[in-house]
Scaffold this motif. Structure first.
Motif, PDB file in Angstrom:
ATOM      1  N   PRO A 125       3.002  31.707   4.647  1.00 38.13           N
ATOM      2  CA  PRO A 125       2.638  30.244   5.240  1.00 38.13           C
ATOM      3  C   PRO A 125       1.196  30.298   4.962  1.00 38.13           C
ATOM      4  O   PRO A 125       0.692  29.191   4.936  1.00 38.13           O
ATOM      5  N   PHE A 162       8.116  22.759  11.554  1.00 36.22           N
ATOM      6  CA  PHE A 162       7.841  23.552  12.786  1.00 36.22           C
ATOM      7  C   PHE A 162       8.529  22.399  13.812  1.00 36.22           C
ATOM      8  O   PHE A 162       7.574  21.683  14.190  1.00 36.22           O
ATOM      9  N   GLN A 163       9.564  22.952  14.420  1.00 33.37           N
ATOM     10  CA  GLN A 163      10.172  21.994  15.118  1.00 33.37           C
ATOM     11  C   GLN A 163       9.267  22.135  16.686  1.00 33.37           C
ATOM     12  O   GLN A 163       8.953  23.253  17.261  1.00 33.37           O
ATOM     13  N   PRO A 164       8.892  20.991  17.218  1.00 33.86           N
ATOM     14  CA  PRO A 164       8.053  20.905  18.411  1.00 33.86           C
ATOM     15  C   PRO A 164       9.105  21.057  19.764  1.00 33.86           C
ATOM     16  O   PRO A 164      10.417  21.038  19.393  1.00 33.86           O
ATOM     17  N   GLU A 179       2.422  20.202   7.497  1.00 37.24           N
ATOM     18  CA  GLU A 179       3.778  20.204   8.308  1.00 37.24           C
ATOM     19  C   GLU A 179       4.285  18.779   8.226  1.00 37.24           C
ATOM     20  O   GLU A 179       3.422  17.625   8.125  1.00 37.24           O
ATOM     21  N   TYR A 223      13.783  15.051  14.412  1.00 32.60           N
ATOM     22  CA  TYR A 223      12.828  15.396  13.442  1.00 32.60           C
ATOM     23  C   TYR A 223      13.101  14.642  12.377  1.00 32.60           C
ATOM     24  O   TYR A 223      13.901  14.204  11.689  1.00 32.60           O
ATOM     25  N   PRO A 224      11.708  14.247  12.124  1.00 31.99           N
ATOM     26  CA  PRO A 224      12.073  13.243  10.525  1.00 31.99           C
ATOM     27  C   PRO A 224      12.359  13.796   9.551  1.00 31.99           C
ATOM     28  O   PRO A 224      12.194  15.035   8.975  1.00 31.99           O
ATOM     29  N   GLY A 273       0.130  23.519  19.361  1.00 30.94           N
ATOM     30  CA  GLY A 273       0.320  22.130  19.471  1.00 30.94           C
ATOM     31  C   GLY A 273      -0.351  21.622  18.153  1.00 30.94           C
ATOM     32  O   GLY A 273      -0.694  22.097  17.120  1.00 30.94           O
ATOM     33  N   ILE A 329       4.056  12.501   8.739  1.00 38.17           N
ATOM     34  CA  ILE A 329       4.415  11.197   9.215  1.00 38.17           C
ATOM     35  C   ILE A 329       3.716  10.688  10.175  1.00 38.17           C
ATOM     36  O   ILE A 329       2.934   9.258  10.298  1.00 38.17           O
ATOM     37  N   ARG A 330       3.099  11.434  11.134  1.00 35.70           N
ATOM     38  CA  ARG A 330       2.327  10.805  12.453  1.00 35.70           C
ATOM     39  C   ARG A 330       0.984  10.180  11.838  1.00 35.70           C
ATOM     40  O   ARG A 330       0.462   9.706  12.331  1.00 35.70           O
ATOM     41  N   LEU A 368       6.364  16.755  10.288  1.00 37.42           N
ATOM     42  CA  LEU A 368       6.206  15.931  11.238  1.00 37.42           C
ATOM     43  C   LEU A 368       4.791  15.291  11.660  1.00 37.42           C
ATOM     44  O   LEU A 368       4.286  14.106  11.855  1.00 37.42           O
ATOM     45  N   GLU A 369       3.693  16.166  11.394  1.00 35.78           N
ATOM     46  CA  GLU A 369       2.259  15.818  11.140  1.00 35.78           C
ATOM     47  C   GLU A 369       1.825  14.955   9.970  1.00 35.78           C
ATOM     48  O   GLU A 369       0.982  14.145  10.222  1.00 35.78           O
ATOM     49  N   VAL A 409      -0.074  22.233  12.844  1.00 34.72           N
ATOM     50  CA  VAL A 409       0.367  22.749  13.838  1.00 34.72           C
ATOM     51  C   VAL A 409      -0.710  23.990  13.964  1.00 34.72           C
ATOM     52  O   VAL A 409      -1.035  24.652  13.129  1.00 34.72           O
TER      53      VAL A 409
END
Lengths: 192, 646
Positions: A141, A101-103, A76, A113-114, A47, A81-82, A78-79, A11
């Protein structure tokens, strides 16, 4: 050395560019040809930020084609798994920090969220190895990069990446005080 | 062997404050050659120094701002060049032109759509003798990664009769700048260097050359003997004739340019099949040929206007089939087909056919598709990216951004039928959820004028335009003057954060950072604006009340919602007070009714919504500003250091 492609994702603000710079410098210190391509601009306002890093001869495009990355590194979940779905090759490897980090689409739009299981599932579909790094207990972080670097060395996940080369690269990249803190954490992680 | 000493990157052995992904002053101004990994944009700055570029101007815009960061980082008294962030691209270009007319090598750089702003003057330049030489750098954005279109500025070179170079790598960018500067000085005409997002931001090892850092010669060399410089009516024709003659000379240079070369798939063998391409897609072509071990030669074009027709027809003559791999518009395709027709070449010329292929960036994968369509026996079918069932991650306003509270307050004042118009900058993000405001955008500074058009004969719907303070100075002033002059029934909300934020906090005119301070309310008054309100953007009720009043006012009304950019402010405060503790924001779970306003309508990225419906604050994201506290109807948001009554 056989050519090696690394796809980094995180992120905006997590330090993807910094991490990519360290890895590129460490690879160059090993005498490897490196080619890097980062995202800049609007994506950095919270983003998606990605970096394509290609090590070794024989590559020409700075951008990795989908499903051709040898290694996906994510800061992160989500990124992570993407990155696996879009970029990782069959039989590749994922190393990620399990930060969340929730979008906006999850916060305000109700998208799901995954879960960690879903990340494992995505890796299984590609016959890929997943390595999750727990970030509980890490208060800063900015240390995620260091956690990842230590784990990459432990796993021997990047050809030619050694402890000394990483230290030299970090020392070039960070101001002295920050370097000392990261070096301390890095060395302590490797000794555990 | 000490790891640090052996580091091939510590060439100069210096410790500059900003070392991450940067080129420090010692490297930039090194008189000796050196080798290092550099971003194409940073390499461009070095090329400027090596060539003795004396005047460099810009307006910030992705993918070019990193050039400016390097140049601007050098203390002013140490620079062998004059560097300026001009108010907009037109001004920047005109300044560089004037300097070149005076005998100084100059350069101006901006993003793709920035060319549109500069175009009025830029199109004139090839008619004139720019005796110092001038290199114009434009950063196109195929795929619209951070732009409002993906316009193909290669067209402009044709329209302006300006020579064009297109790099595909950081090394090429560096070498092309050197050559562009040389050609431009010799022929006394501007040269256009057109890069794209992923070329400009790529990084690789480059062998840099020496730089002559003897004191610059600032002698003014302008002379009307190099003219005429006056192109009105009939006076255009001798200038245009000379321009076309120069263009032909550039064409001869293109024919022998090392940037146009054939890459044989097997040395010493001429293949039956070939590809012609330019820019970054050439690398994708070469990678695919290597990946599939395909017997296909490549004519790699880098000096692309005027096109080296002889070289191209030579390449075509030796082949049975040639595929033109091109990104965005069909420029190479049409020019090459015309050249082949004129030369009566029988080689079959293949090109894109599917309308989808004219959209977006030509990545390695999409290039593989084109190659596979043309030659299915030679190239494998590329793997299709999986359908993305994952939540998108769009950019959003930073935690604590004053624009967020300004949008939140404005929304309170609006009726459902009211029309809102946005502009370009961080405030463009207001168009995304949860604010959904300003969902009409054309270009920099358009908002007040587009809103004026929407407001005509439109008495039942309020019309609100948003503009940032940076954009206001870049292009918003004429529209404001027009709205005041004609008293258009528009409410303009100026989001003032004191900087040009989105592109990296470059100074904007009027803050006092560079040049005099220009207080906005006074400026607007002088321009004839009759209704002006000035509120703290953090004050939601204040913003709402001002916008309501402005909407009720019959005529042009301006509300200034002001708050410093917290990202910039945070950076400054961290340096001044490194041990400063950030006040904690917490959700009082007993008071919270889980209405979701903070998460879903206010939308600060610090809020986390859990599956149970519970909302918490992510302390590593939150900056402790507390602008959210006022938005909670249950007063459940608490900021450390503030009493309960707030």
């Amino acid at each position: 050395m056989k050519p090696f492609s690394i796809y980094l994702a995180g992120v905006g603000g997590q330090g993807v560019g910094l991490m990519s710079d360290v890895l590129a410098r460490a690879a160059a210190a090993a005498g490897q040809k490196t080619l890097v391509s980062d995202t800049h601009g609007i994506a950095q306002r919270g983003g998606l930020v990605v970096s394509h890093l290609r090590i070794g001869d024989g590559f020409l495009s700075p951008l990795i084609a989908p499903h051709r990355a040898d290694l996906v590194i994510a800061l992160e979940r989500l990124e992570a798994i993407r990155g696996v779905q879009d970029m990782l090759k069959q039989g590749g490897r994922l190393v990620y920090c399990d930060a969340i980090f929730q979008p906006a689409s999850v916060r305000t739009g109700g998208a799901a969220y995954p879960t960690v299981e879903e990340v494992d599932g995505a890796c299984a579909e590609k016959n890929a190895r997943a390595c999750r790094i727990d970030i509980d207990g890490i208060t800063d972080p900015k240390m995620y990069n260091t956690l990842l670097l230590a784990r990459l060395i432990e796993l021997d996940a990047v050809p030619g990446l050694t402890r000394d080369r990483v230290l030299a690269a970090i020392s070039h990249t960070l101001p002295t005080a920050a370097f000392e803190r990261n070096k301390e954490l890095f060395l302590s992680l490797l000794h555990n | 062997m000490s790891p640090v000493d052996d580091n091939p990157f510590s060439v100069m052995g210096t410790r500059d404050k900003r070392r991450f992904n940067f080129m420090n002053s010692e490297q930039l101004l090194s008189p000796l050659p050196f080798t290092d990994t550099a971003m194409a944009n940073h390499a461009t700055a070095r090329a400027m120094v090596e060539t003795g570029t004396r005047v460099i101007t810009t307006y910030p815009g992705s993918p070019t701002p990193e050039i400016a960061e390097i140049l601007n980082h050098v203390p002013a008294d140490k620079r062998p060049y004059y560097f300026e962030y001009s108010v907009n691209e037109k001004v920047a270009l005109e300044l560089a032109c004037g300097a070149s007319m005076n005998g100084h090598l100059s350069s101006v750089f901006f993003k793709s759509v920035g060319l549109n702003v500069a175009m009025d003057s830029m199109i004139q330049l090839p008619m004139f003798a720019l005796i110092g030489g001038m290199v114009i750098i434009v950063g196109d954005d195929p795929g619209a990664n951070s732009s409002q279109n993906e316009q193909d500025n290669r067209h402009f070179a044709r329209m302006a009769h300006m020579p064009l170079l297109e790099p595909s790598s950081p090394t090429e960018t560096y070498r092309m700048y050197l050559e562009a500067a040389r050609l431009s000085k010799v022929l006394e005409r501007p040269v256009l260097l057109r890069t794209t997002t992923h070329t400009a931001h790529a990084r690789e090892q480059i062998d840099f050359g020496p730089a002559d850092l003897s004191p610059p010669d600032w002698t003014s060399k302008f002379s009307l003997e190099n003219g005429p410089y006056w192109p009105i009516a009939a006076a255009v024709f001798p200038l245009k004739r000379r321009m076309l003659e120069k263009e032909a000379v550039f064409g001869e240079a293109a024919e022998v340019s090392k940037f146009n070369e054939v890459i044989f798939s097997t040395a010493g063998t001429v293949q039956q099949r070939g590809v012609i391409s330019s820019g970054l897609p050439t690398l994708a072509v070469l990678e695919n040929i290597s990946h599939d071990n395909a017997p296909v030669d490549v004519l790699r074009l880098g000096f692309t206007h005027p096109l080296p027709k002889k070289k191209i027809t030579e390449f075509l003559k030796g082949k049975t089939e040639v595929l033109i791999v091109e990104e965005l518009d069909r420029i190479l395709e049409t020019e090459i087909k015309a050249a082949a027709f004129d030369a009566r070449i029988s080689c079959r010329i293949l090109a894109r056919k599917n309308p989808e292929e004219y959209l977006g960036e030509l990545t390695v994968n999409r290039t593989a598709s084109l190659l596979h369509s043309a030659w299915p026996t030679l190239f494998s079918q590329p793997e299709k990216p999986l359908a993305a069932a994952l939540p998108a991650r769009l950019p959003q306003l930073c935690p604590g951004c004053g624009h967020r509270t300004a949008f939140f307050g404005t929304a309170e004042a609006l009726a459902k039928t009211d029309i809102t118009v946005g502009d370009i900058g961080c405030h463009t993000l207001g168009a995304l959820p949860p604010h959904n405001l300003g969902q009409i955008v054309l270009s920099m500074g358009h908002s007040v004028s587009t809103a004026s058009g929407l407001a005509l004969h439109n008495s039942d719907r309020g019309t609100v335009a948003f503009v940032g303070d940076g954009t206001l100075f870049h292009a918003g002033l004429p529209g404001i003057i027009n709205a005041a002059m004609n008293n258009h029934n528009v409410t303009l909300v100026v989001l003032e954060n004191g900087t040009t934020a989105m592109t990296g906090h470059q100074p904007r005119p009027g803050t006092g950072e560079v040049g005099p301070a220009i207080p906005l309310p006074e400026l607007l008054k002088l321009l004839g604006v009759q209704f002006i309100r000035d509120v703290d953007a953090y004050n939601v009720k204040g913003v709402a009340a001002s916008v309501r009043e402005a909407l009720d006012y019959k005529g042009f009304a301006v509300v200034i919602a002001r708050h410093p950019c917290v990202l910039q402010l945070g950076g400054k405060q961290k340096k001044k007070f490194p041990d400063r503790k950030i006040p904690k924001i917490t959700v009082d779970q007993d008071a919270c009714t889980q209405c979701g306003i903070c998460v879903s309508e206010f939308g600060c990225p610090s809020f986390e919504k859990h599956e149970s419906g519970k909302v918490t604050v992510a302390s590593d994201v939150c900056i402790g500003d507390g602008s959210c506290v006022q938005t909670c109807p249950s007063s459940a948001l608490k900021r450390e250091g503030w009493d309960q009554k707030r």
